[in-house]
Design a protein around this motif. Structure first.
Motif, PDB file in Angstrom:
ATOM      1  N   GLN A   1       0.985  -1.207  -0.478  1.00 15.50           N
ATOM      2  CA  GLN A   1       0.148   0.120   0.018  1.00 15.50           C
ATOM      3  C   GLN A   1       0.770   1.187  -0.243  1.00 15.50           C
ATOM      4  OE1 GLN A   1      -2.523  -0.389   3.266  1.00 15.50           O
ATOM      5  NE2 GLN A   1      -4.405  -1.140   2.231  1.00 15.50           N
ATOM      6  N   ARG A   2       1.724   1.109   1.132  1.00 17.15           N
ATOM      7  CA  ARG A   2       2.290   2.363   1.371  1.00 17.15           C
ATOM      8  C   ARG A   2       3.670   2.542  -0.215  1.00 17.15           C
ATOM      9  NH1 ARG A   2       6.632   1.612   6.233  1.00 17.15           N
ATOM     10  NH2 ARG A   2       6.100  -0.596   5.489  1.00 17.15           N
ATOM     11  N   ILE A   3       4.195   1.770  -1.086  1.00 19.31           N
ATOM     12  CA  ILE A   3       4.818   1.761  -2.538  1.00 19.31           C
ATOM     13  C   ILE A   3       3.572   1.534  -3.005  1.00 19.31           C
ATOM     14  CG2 ILE A   3       5.469   0.108  -4.333  1.00 19.31           C
ATOM     15  CD1 ILE A   3       6.883  -1.160  -2.074  1.00 19.31           C
ATOM     16  N   THR A   4       2.334   1.815  -3.669  1.00 22.57           N
ATOM     17  CA  THR A   4       1.149   1.734  -4.381  1.00 22.57           C
ATOM     18  C   THR A   4       1.394   3.780  -4.734  1.00 22.57           C
ATOM     19  OG1 THR A   4       0.263  -0.123  -4.194  1.00 22.57           O
ATOM     20  CG2 THR A   4      -1.174   2.060  -4.317  1.00 22.57           C
ATOM     21  N   LEU A   5       0.768   3.780  -2.943  1.00 24.56           N
ATOM     22  CA  LEU A   5       0.879   5.591  -2.398  1.00 24.56           C
ATOM     23  C   LEU A   5       1.816   6.587  -2.753  1.00 24.56           C
ATOM     24  CD1 LEU A   5      -1.242   5.470   1.204  1.00 24.56           C
ATOM     25  CD2 LEU A   5      -1.907   5.825  -1.376  1.00 24.56           C
ATOM     26  N   SER A   6       2.675   6.210  -2.634  1.00 27.55           N
ATOM     27  CA  SER A   6       4.041   6.570  -3.727  1.00 27.55           C
ATOM     28  C   SER A   6       3.981   6.192  -4.855  1.00 27.55           C
ATOM     29  CB  SER A   6       5.260   6.003  -3.106  1.00 27.55           C
ATOM     30  OG  SER A   6       5.620   5.829  -1.694  1.00 27.55           O
ATOM     31  N   VAL A   7       4.054   5.898  -5.526  1.00 27.02           N
ATOM     32  CA  VAL A   7       3.677   5.341  -6.979  1.00 27.02           C
ATOM     33  C   VAL A   7       2.554   6.664  -7.059  1.00 27.02           C
ATOM     34  CG1 VAL A   7       3.325   4.624  -8.926  1.00 27.02           C
ATOM     35  CG2 VAL A   7       4.934   2.863  -7.155  1.00 27.02           C
ATOM     36  N   VAL A   8       1.464   6.645  -6.763  1.00 27.09           N
ATOM     37  CA  VAL A   8       0.254   7.276  -7.193  1.00 27.09           C
ATOM     38  C   VAL A   8       1.153   9.051  -6.942  1.00 27.09           C
ATOM     39  CG1 VAL A   8      -1.887   8.274  -6.435  1.00 27.09           C
ATOM     40  CG2 VAL A   8      -0.754   6.137  -6.832  1.00 27.09           C
ATOM     41  N   GLY A   9       1.547   9.463  -6.093  1.00 32.82           N
ATOM     42  CA  GLY A   9       2.301  10.287  -5.847  1.00 32.82           C
ATOM     43  C   GLY A   9       2.621  11.244  -6.397  1.00 32.82           C
ATOM     44  N   VAL A  10       4.386  10.524  -7.085  1.00 30.04           N
ATOM     45  CA  VAL A  10       5.520  10.447  -7.872  1.00 30.04           C
ATOM     46  C   VAL A  10       4.078  10.781  -9.169  1.00 30.04           C
ATOM     47  CG1 VAL A  10       6.858   9.798  -9.028  1.00 30.04           C
ATOM     48  CG2 VAL A  10       6.885   9.633  -6.562  1.00 30.04           C
ATOM     49  N   ILE A  11       3.651   9.834  -9.850  1.00 27.76           N
ATOM     50  CA  ILE A  11       2.848  10.657 -11.256  1.00 27.76           C
ATOM     51  C   ILE A  11       1.934  11.090 -11.142  1.00 27.76           C
ATOM     52  CG2 ILE A  11       1.147   9.774 -12.734  1.00 27.76           C
ATOM     53  CD1 ILE A  11       1.812   6.666 -11.903  1.00 27.76           C
ATOM     54  N   VAL A  12       1.484  11.894  -9.601  1.00 29.13           N
ATOM     55  CA  VAL A  12       0.576  13.667  -9.434  1.00 29.13           C
ATOM     56  C   VAL A  12       1.620  14.415  -9.619  1.00 29.13           C
ATOM     57  CG1 VAL A  12      -0.693  14.632  -9.035  1.00 29.13           C
ATOM     58  CG2 VAL A  12      -1.323  12.395  -8.541  1.00 29.13           C
ATOM     59  N   ALA A  13       2.715  14.182  -9.376  1.00 30.44           N
ATOM     60  CA  ALA A  13       3.853  15.637  -8.876  1.00 30.44           C
ATOM     61  C   ALA A  13       4.268  16.069 -10.330  1.00 30.44           C
ATOM     62  CB  ALA A  13       4.653  15.248  -8.020  1.00 30.44           C
ATOM     63  N   VAL A  14       4.158  14.581 -11.015  1.00 32.71           N
ATOM     64  CA  VAL A  14       4.952  14.264 -12.983  1.00 32.71           C
ATOM     65  C   VAL A  14       4.087  15.477 -13.278  1.00 32.71           C
ATOM     66  CG1 VAL A  14       5.626  13.652 -14.362  1.00 32.71           C
ATOM     67  CG2 VAL A  14       6.319  12.706 -12.170  1.00 32.71           C
ATOM     68  N   LEU A  15       2.663  15.023 -13.674  1.00 34.96           N
ATOM     69  CA  LEU A  15       1.771  16.313 -14.223  1.00 34.96           C
ATOM     70  C   LEU A  15       1.601  17.381 -13.833  1.00 34.96           C
ATOM     71  CD1 LEU A  15      -1.725  13.017 -13.837  1.00 34.96           C
ATOM     72  CD2 LEU A  15       0.285  13.324 -16.052  1.00 34.96           C
ATOM     73  N   PHE A  16       1.723  17.548 -12.572  1.00 39.04           N
ATOM     74  CA  PHE A  16       1.422  19.030 -12.176  1.00 39.04           C
ATOM     75  C   PHE A  16       2.125  19.819 -12.050  1.00 39.04           C
ATOM     76  CE2 PHE A  16      -1.946  17.471  -9.531  1.00 39.04           C
ATOM     77  CZ  PHE A  16      -3.103  19.009 -10.152  1.00 39.04           C
ATOM     78  N   GLY A  17       3.973  19.237 -12.060  1.00 37.46           N
ATOM     79  CA  GLY A  17       5.302  19.975 -12.923  1.00 37.46           C
ATOM     80  C   GLY A  17       5.860  19.688 -13.673  1.00 37.46           C
ATOM     81  N   PHE A  18       5.392  18.982 -14.563  1.00 29.30           N
ATOM     82  CA  PHE A  18       5.861  19.229 -16.447  1.00 29.30           C
ATOM     83  C   PHE A  18       5.597  20.360 -16.927  1.00 29.30           C
ATOM     84  CE2 PHE A  18       4.783  18.262 -21.064  1.00 29.30           C
ATOM     85  CZ  PHE A  18       6.220  17.707 -20.716  1.00 29.30           C
ATOM     86  N   PRO A  19       4.355  21.217 -16.762  1.00 30.18           N
ATOM     87  CA  PRO A  19       3.869  22.043 -17.263  1.00 30.18           C
ATOM     88  C   PRO A  19       4.811  23.863 -17.319  1.00 30.18           C
ATOM     89  CG  PRO A  19       1.795  21.315 -16.885  1.00 30.18           C
ATOM     90  CD  PRO A  19       2.799  20.265 -15.903  1.00 30.18           C
ATOM     91  N   THR A  20       5.097  23.618 -15.700  1.00 27.35           N
ATOM     92  CA  THR A  20       6.321  23.686 -15.172  1.00 27.35           C
ATOM     93  C   THR A  20       7.582  23.957 -15.631  1.00 27.35           C
ATOM     94  OG1 THR A  20       4.942  24.734 -13.230  1.00 27.35           O
ATOM     95  CG2 THR A  20       7.688  25.209 -13.324  1.00 27.35           C
ATOM     96  N   TYR A  21       8.053  23.373 -15.577  1.00 27.31           N
ATOM     97  CA  TYR A  21       8.385  22.327 -16.457  1.00 27.31           C
ATOM     98  C   TYR A  21       9.615  22.700 -18.031  1.00 27.31           C
ATOM     99  CZ  TYR A  21      12.885  19.008 -18.397  1.00 27.31           C
ATOM    100  OH  TYR A  21      14.291  18.512 -19.257  1.00 27.31           O
ATOM    101  N   TRP A  22       8.710  22.438 -18.971  1.00 30.92           N
ATOM    102  CA  TRP A  22       7.898  22.479 -19.920  1.00 30.92           C
ATOM    103  C   TRP A  22       8.022  24.534 -20.335  1.00 30.92           C
ATOM    104  CZ3 TRP A  22       8.837  19.625 -24.500  1.00 30.92           C
ATOM    105  CH2 TRP A  22       8.436  20.360 -25.346  1.00 30.92           C
ATOM    106  N   LEU A  23       7.462  25.246 -19.617  1.00 25.91           N
ATOM    107  CA  LEU A  23       7.838  26.517 -19.571  1.00 25.91           C
ATOM    108  C   LEU A  23       9.547  26.879 -19.355  1.00 25.91           C
ATOM    109  CD1 LEU A  23       6.175  29.404 -19.481  1.00 25.91           C
ATOM    110  CD2 LEU A  23       6.380  29.042 -17.116  1.00 25.91           C
ATOM    111  N   ILE A  24      10.304  26.331 -18.119  1.00 23.59           N
ATOM    112  CA  ILE A  24      11.208  26.499 -17.814  1.00 23.59           C
ATOM    113  C   ILE A  24      12.766  26.302 -19.109  1.00 23.59           C
ATOM    114  CG2 ILE A  24      13.149  26.771 -16.102  1.00 23.59           C
ATOM    115  CD1 ILE A  24      10.812  25.768 -14.268  1.00 23.59           C
ATOM    116  N   THR A  25      12.005  25.242 -19.912  1.00 18.31           N
ATOM    117  CA  THR A  25      13.062  24.888 -20.504  1.00 18.31           C
ATOM    118  C   THR A  25      12.896  25.310 -21.869  1.00 18.31           C
ATOM    119  OG1 THR A  25      11.862  23.066 -21.133  1.00 18.31           O
ATOM    120  CG2 THR A  25      13.601  22.521 -19.115  1.00 18.31           C
ATOM    121  N   THR A  26      11.724  26.181 -22.605  1.00 14.31           N
ATOM    122  CA  THR A  26      11.175  26.481 -23.686  1.00 14.31           C
ATOM    123  C   THR A  26      11.718  28.070 -23.485  1.00 14.31           C
ATOM    124  OG1 THR A  26       9.088  25.136 -24.237  1.00 14.31           O
ATOM    125  CG2 THR A  26       9.856  26.946 -25.125  1.00 14.31           C
ATOM    126  N   SER A  27      11.797  28.089 -22.380  1.00 16.39           N
ATOM    127  CA  SER A  27      12.307  30.081 -22.329  1.00 16.39           C
ATOM    128  C   SER A  27      14.268  30.370 -22.867  1.00 16.39           C
ATOM    129  CB  SER A  27      12.006  30.559 -21.368  1.00 16.39           C
ATOM    130  OG  SER A  27      12.674  29.683 -19.757  1.00 16.39           O
TER     131      SER A  27
END
Length: 276
Positions: free
Chosen positions: A7-33
């Motif tokens: 359960q802890r591994i599953t929650l950690s994986v889900v947390g990482v996926i959510v963090a990547v989904l929310f953080g990717f637009p910011t990453y794309w913004l910075i790299t594109t600049s």
């Protein structure tokens, strides 16, 4: 109940996926600049750029009017936050400390005012500013931004003041302080987290507002940074590298403000529950 390893591994994986989904637009913004125009328009989506350039940031900062737009944004944003905090505090303290007829009805009106969407108030705000002769002036934006954040500020500060035992003020008055002295020496320092939490909301609301700044300010010398961002798009093309770099620059003041107040922000958000 202690969670199992799976359960802890599953929650950690889900947390990482959510963090990547929310953080990717910011990453794309910075790299594109940091990309050149050719790299920005290239069909190859390179997640890790092989080269970087500061030309987009240079062109954004040197764009005519940048300093003026930045100054106007800082004036109306910080001014509206300060005015909303002062007015909200002056309203929240009597609501929390005094018992008078119509008190609950007034609190309900404050909550209803917060629910009203800001774009829906555009027409009456425009007519009010026109009749007051404030169109194309920074005080107009200052008044609009203060009015838009004041209900939330009052409601939040009411909860914080209500959470501070009145016995603390009474004890200070017994020791010789007047009512104002007891508030200034006892209650106001304890309201620090609440003032910080509400100021962050007011800052973000005023800093990101675009519609009123565009319509009420016809003179380019009176407009703010959100309007400045729209100048990178013309009828013929869009300077994607420039607008990405400008967006990064635009986010810096809000990030700096958050870093300054973040120490008290968490405690403020967790201690501001409204009591009865």
């Amino acid at each position: 109940m202690r969670k199992s390893l799976s359960q802890r591994i599953t929650l950690s994986v889900v947390g990482v996926i959510v963090a990547v989904l929310f953080g990717f637009p910011t990453y794309w913004l910075i790299t594109t600049s940091f990309k050149t125009p050719g790299q920005v328009l290239s069909p190859a989506y390179d997640l890790i750029p092989t080269s970087a350039t500061l030309d987009n940031f240079v062109s954004a900062i040197t764009k005519p009017g940048f300093v003026t737009y930045m100054t106007n944004s800082l004036i109306v944003t910080l001014g509206s936050v300060l005015c909303a905090l002062v007015a909200g505090l002056l309203a929240a303290v009597p609501l929390a400390r005094m018992r008078f007829r119509g008190r609950r009805g007034f609190l309900l009106l404050v909550l209803i005012a917060q629910l009203a969407p800001l774009p829906a108030l555009f027409l009456p705000m425009f007519l009010l500013m026109r009749d007051a002769g404030l169109l194309n002036t920074l005080p107009a934006l200052l008044a609009v931004y203060t009015a838009s954040t004041l209900p939330f500020t009052t409601w939040m500060l009411y909860g914080f003041v209500n959470g501070i035992p009145i016995e603390l003020e009474e004890a200070a008055m017994i020791d010789g302080c007047g009512r104002w002295g007891a508030f200034r020496r006892v209650t106001l320092p304890l309201l620090g987290p609440g003032l910080v939490a509400t100021s962050v909301f007011g800052f973000i609301t005023a800093w990101n507002e675009f519609l009123y700044a565009l319509v009420l300010m016809k003179d380019q010398g009176k407009q703010t940074l959100p309007v400045w961002l729209s100048t990178f798009r013309t009828a013929f093309s869009v300077d994607w590298g420039g607008i990405m770099a400008a967006s990064v620059i635009y986010a810096v003041p809000a990030l700096v403000f958050f870093l300054i107040v973040q120490r008290k922000l968490v405690s403020g958000l967790t201690s501001g529950a409204v009591k009865g």
